[in-house]
Design an enzyme around this catalytic site. Structure first.
Site, PDB file in Angstrom:
ATOM      1  N   GLU A 124      35.230  -6.570   6.469  1.00 47.32           N
ATOM      2  CA  GLU A 124      35.751  -5.284   6.024  1.00 47.32           C
ATOM      3  C   GLU A 124      37.207  -5.523   5.642  1.00 47.32           C
ATOM      4  O   GLU A 124      38.103  -5.453   6.473  1.00 47.32           O
ATOM      5  CB  GLU A 124      35.651  -4.232   7.133  1.00 47.32           C
ATOM      6  CG  GLU A 124      36.019  -2.842   6.653  1.00 47.32           C
ATOM      7  CD  GLU A 124      36.894  -2.059   7.611  1.00 47.32           C
ATOM      8  OE1 GLU A 124      37.031  -0.840   7.435  1.00 47.32           O
ATOM      9  OE2 GLU A 124      37.474  -2.662   8.534  1.00 47.32           O
ATOM     10  N   ASP A 154      35.489  -6.231  11.570  1.00 47.94           N
ATOM     11  CA  ASP A 154      36.405  -5.104  11.419  1.00 47.94           C
ATOM     12  C   ASP A 154      37.785  -5.578  10.951  1.00 47.94           C
ATOM     13  O   ASP A 154      38.294  -6.587  11.447  1.00 47.94           O
ATOM     14  CB  ASP A 154      36.534  -4.392  12.774  1.00 47.94           C
ATOM     15  CG  ASP A 154      37.236  -3.054  12.679  1.00 47.94           C
ATOM     16  OD1 ASP A 154      36.723  -2.178  11.963  1.00 47.94           O
ATOM     17  OD2 ASP A 154      38.290  -2.892  13.319  1.00 47.94           O
TER      18      ASP A 154
HETATM   19  O1  TEU Z   1      38.657   0.542   9.644  1.00 48.80           O
HETATM   20  C1  TEU Z   1      39.686  -0.183   9.049  1.00 48.80           C
HETATM   21  C2  TEU Z   1      40.608   0.584   8.255  1.00 48.80           C
HETATM   22  O2  TEU Z   1      41.602   0.039   7.860  1.00 48.80           O
HETATM   23  C3  TEU Z   1      40.314   1.995   7.963  1.00 48.80           C
HETATM   24  O3  TEU Z   1      41.124   2.740   8.808  1.00 48.80           O
HETATM   25  C4  TEU Z   1      40.615   2.286   6.560  1.00 48.80           C
HETATM   26  O4  TEU Z   1      41.921   1.908   6.235  1.00 48.80           O
HETATM   27  C5  TEU Z   1      40.498   3.742   6.270  1.00 48.80           C
HETATM   28  O5  TEU Z   1      39.339   4.242   6.848  1.00 48.80           O
HETATM   29  C6  TEU Z   1      40.472   3.966   4.783  1.00 48.80           C
HETATM   30  O6  TEU Z   1      40.356   5.299   4.505  1.00 48.80           O
HETATM   31  C7  TEU Z   1      38.046  -0.086  10.708  1.00 48.80           C
HETATM   32  C8  TEU Z   1      36.949   0.773  11.265  1.00 48.80           C
HETATM   33  O7  TEU Z   1      35.950   0.943  10.311  1.00 48.80           O
HETATM   34  C9  TEU Z   1      37.538   2.052  11.751  1.00 48.80           C
HETATM   35  O8  TEU Z   1      36.565   2.926  12.236  1.00 48.80           O
HETATM   36  C10 TEU Z   1      38.539   1.728  12.843  1.00 48.80           C
HETATM   37  O9  TEU Z   1      39.194   2.902  13.220  1.00 48.80           O
HETATM   38  C11 TEU Z   1      39.561   0.711  12.410  1.00 48.80           C
HETATM   39  O10 TEU Z   1      38.964  -0.397  11.739  1.00 48.80           O
HETATM   40  C12 TEU Z   1      40.287   0.148  13.591  1.00 48.80           C
HETATM   41  O11 TEU Z   1      39.437  -0.676  14.332  1.00 48.80           O
END
Ligand code: TEU
Length: 554
Positions: A268, A206
């Site tokens: 990610e 993540d």
């Molecule tokens: O998402 C990482 C993140 O940066 C997202 O918020 C992204 O910027 C956004 O969706 C783009 O539209 C990850 C996880 O997938 C998410 O569910 C979590 O909320 C986030 O990390 C925090 O852990």
């Protein structure tokens, strides 16, 4: 070497993302659970996926859908227990399905024992040094230490009440860890080893571009704090995509490579359209990284041509496999999003207001079917988000009191958030909670129209999107997944500007008519292997490639 022993199994794999809370609920409490997943493994086997990726199932107050972890080496009782987890892994492996789990290293939950200890401790104490605490600006610390903003809205600094603040790049219930602290580094190696030894096959990391921060005092403001994610393309942003982050993943890779086969890892890393994200995919680091270009692209021939070619080139240069994503638990479902008007700015919709956008639902279904053949017709790792194979649209019907995503509150009600893609899946057209469980409870309410998308209503039905997915995933093994050395050749035809087409070494031609209203002559072929047209049946050989339709031709 059998493929099971191969370190490279993921390079052409289909990975199915499970959001456990919303997949299947075995005990009827309204939250999906691990036993629910185990119960549905035969469905996934029939779909033909190579691996499942489980979004977090760890103990968590669910302030951010489980991405706020209170204990990294346990199962939240709402999802089951460790014996359920072990059984899920064993049953998946028995079906040849690998298991990837989500690791959240940028932040913990505020209920993690480390954070409870830190909050109770003195400023400057070792307990506080595992996180990022700073004194506020102004005479009494009444201003936050920097202009840094939370990804979910508002300041990234939460006041402790005594002039001190702690950093949270997401919700306030998600304090950021200090990755300069050796204890933090050691702890995550321990956590990763714990799960490796329990038999998981890999990890999804993540916000993998967020861990290393420039925390040297005095902290620096960001030039434009409203830019979420990296602001510079050279590693100079104090928060995102810093060069120091890569040392962390080199240490992780050494651990992953102790196993046989080596553990898979995918980052990610948000830095859209920059080759920098492929640094995370280096062989001595994570090995793979998400490229969200396809997901971010609105329906359209030229944009698809551009983003696919770019992802392909960047991945080849980095000696990794390209990754293809149409949706996940963070964005509106593809079977709605793709029905936005051609040329629409998808990002605006994702991040701005809570109103329902101008989606054409009929076009959305047609295009989502074609997009499935586009994604699955590309060599590399393809990710299916649960429900995508059902053509499930975004649920726009959720009312403000039903929303759970912290984005809703933190954005001052400007951004409705991500709940619309997290509503529990419909398994049956009738019955309690559409077969999600047998009590009818559901942590997010399911709309009535879910009945039309239920798995049971599509199972074995010619022309259903589920049948299309099953057929394409099956054909993919023979025609698309030929390992790391696969090449693709673009078949551009200047006289057909709406035709998107490429050929693979297997002899497969993928052809997509992106036009909304004009049929195209079917490109040369011996046999139509599959078409996204809802009225296509095995053996049909239409003379025309219909509007917004994709075919695989042999
Ligand atoms: O998402 C990482 C993140 O940066 C997202 O918020 C992204 O910027 C956004 O969706 C783009 O539209 C990850 C996880 O997938 C998410 O569910 C979590 O909320 C986030 O990390 C925090 O852990």
């Amino acid at each position: 070497m059998s493929t099971h022993d191969s370190n490279d199994w993921w390079r052409d794999a289909v990975v199915y993302q499970i959001y456990p809370r919303s997949f299947a609920d075995s005990n009827g409490d309204g939250d999906g659970d691990l036993n629910g997943v185990t119960d549905r493994l035969d469905y996934l086997k029939e779909l033909g996926v190579d691996a499942i990726w489980l979004s977090p199932f760890y103990p968590s107050p669910q302030a951010d859908g489980g991405y706020d972890v209170a204990d990294y080496c346990a199962v939240d009782p709402r999802f089951g227990d460790m014996a359920d987890f072990d059984r899920l892994v064993a049953e998946a492996h028995a079906r040849g399905i690998r298991v990837i789990i989500d690791i959240v290293p940028n932040h913990t939950s505020y209920l993690h024992p480390w954070f409870r200890e830190a909050i109770a401790a003195e400023p400057g104490s070792p307990a506080r040094d595992r996180y990022v605490f700073r004194r506020g600006r102004g005479e009494h610390g009444e201003l936050p230490p920097t202009n840094w903003l939370s990804n979910f809205g508002g300041s990234a600094w939460e006041p402790c009440g005594d002039g001190w603040y702690y950093l949270h790049l997401f919700a306030r219930e998600q304090p950021d860890l200090n990755w300069d602290n050796p204890e933090v580094r050691a702890e995550f190696l321990r956590v990763l080893r714990f799960w490796c030894d329990r038999g998981v096959d890999g990890f999804r990391i993540d916000v993998s571009h967020g861990l290393a921060k420039d925390l040297r005092d005095p902290l620096r403001d960001r030039p434009d704090p409203t830019v979420l994610g990296p602001q510079a393309d050279d590693g100079s942003d104090p928060l995102w995509d810093r060069d120091e982050v890569h040392a962390i993943y080199r240490a992780w890779r050494r651990l992953f490579d102790e196993y046989m086969p080596a553990k898979y890892a995918i980052g990610e890393s948000w830095h859209p359209f920059s080759p920098r994200i492929f640094q995370y995919a280096r062989q001595d680091e994570l090995g793979a990284v998400f490229d969200f270009s396809l997901q971010k692209a609105a329906w359209g021939r030229d944009i698809y041509r551009e983003v696919i070619a770019r992802t392909w080139d960047y991945a080849r240069q980095a000696a990794t496999a390209p990754t293809w994503v149409l949706g996940n638990h963070d964005v509106p479902r593809v079977a709605s999003r793709i029905g936005l008007p051609v040329g629409a700015d998808i990002d605006t919709w994702v991040t701005s207001d809570g109103t329902d956008p101008a989606v054409d639902p009929v076009a959305a279904q047609r295009r989502a079917r074609a997009a499935a053949l586009i994604m699955l017709g590309l060599p590399g790792t393809a990710f299916i988000y649960q429900g995508e194979e059902l053509g499930l649209p975004e649920d726009f019907d959720l009312t403000p009191d039903q929303l759970r995503d912290p984005n809703w509150e933190r954005s001052g009600h400007r951004f409705k958030g991500r709940d619309g893609c997290r509503v529990p899946l419909p398994w049956t057209a009738d019955g309690p909670a559409f077969g999600f469980n047998d009590t009818g409870a559901a942590w997010l309410p399911q709309p009535d129209w879910y009945a039309g998308y239920a798995a049971s209503a599509q199972d074995g039905v010619d022309g259903s999107i589920l049948s299309l997915y099953r057929r394409a995933v099956g054909l993919r093994r023979e025609w698309v997944a030929r390992g790391a050395d696969t090449a693709m050749t673009w078949l551009d035809d200047p006289s057909e500007p709406q035709l998107l087409s490429w050929r693979l070494p297997s002899g497969l031609t993928v052809a997509v008519n992106c036009s909304a209203d004009r049929g195209l002559p079917m490109p040369e072929h011996n046999r139509v292997l599959v078409s996204s047209a809802a009225d296509w049946r095995d053996g049909d050989d239409p003379a025309e490639l219909a509007p917004e339709t994709a075919v695989w031709l042999a």
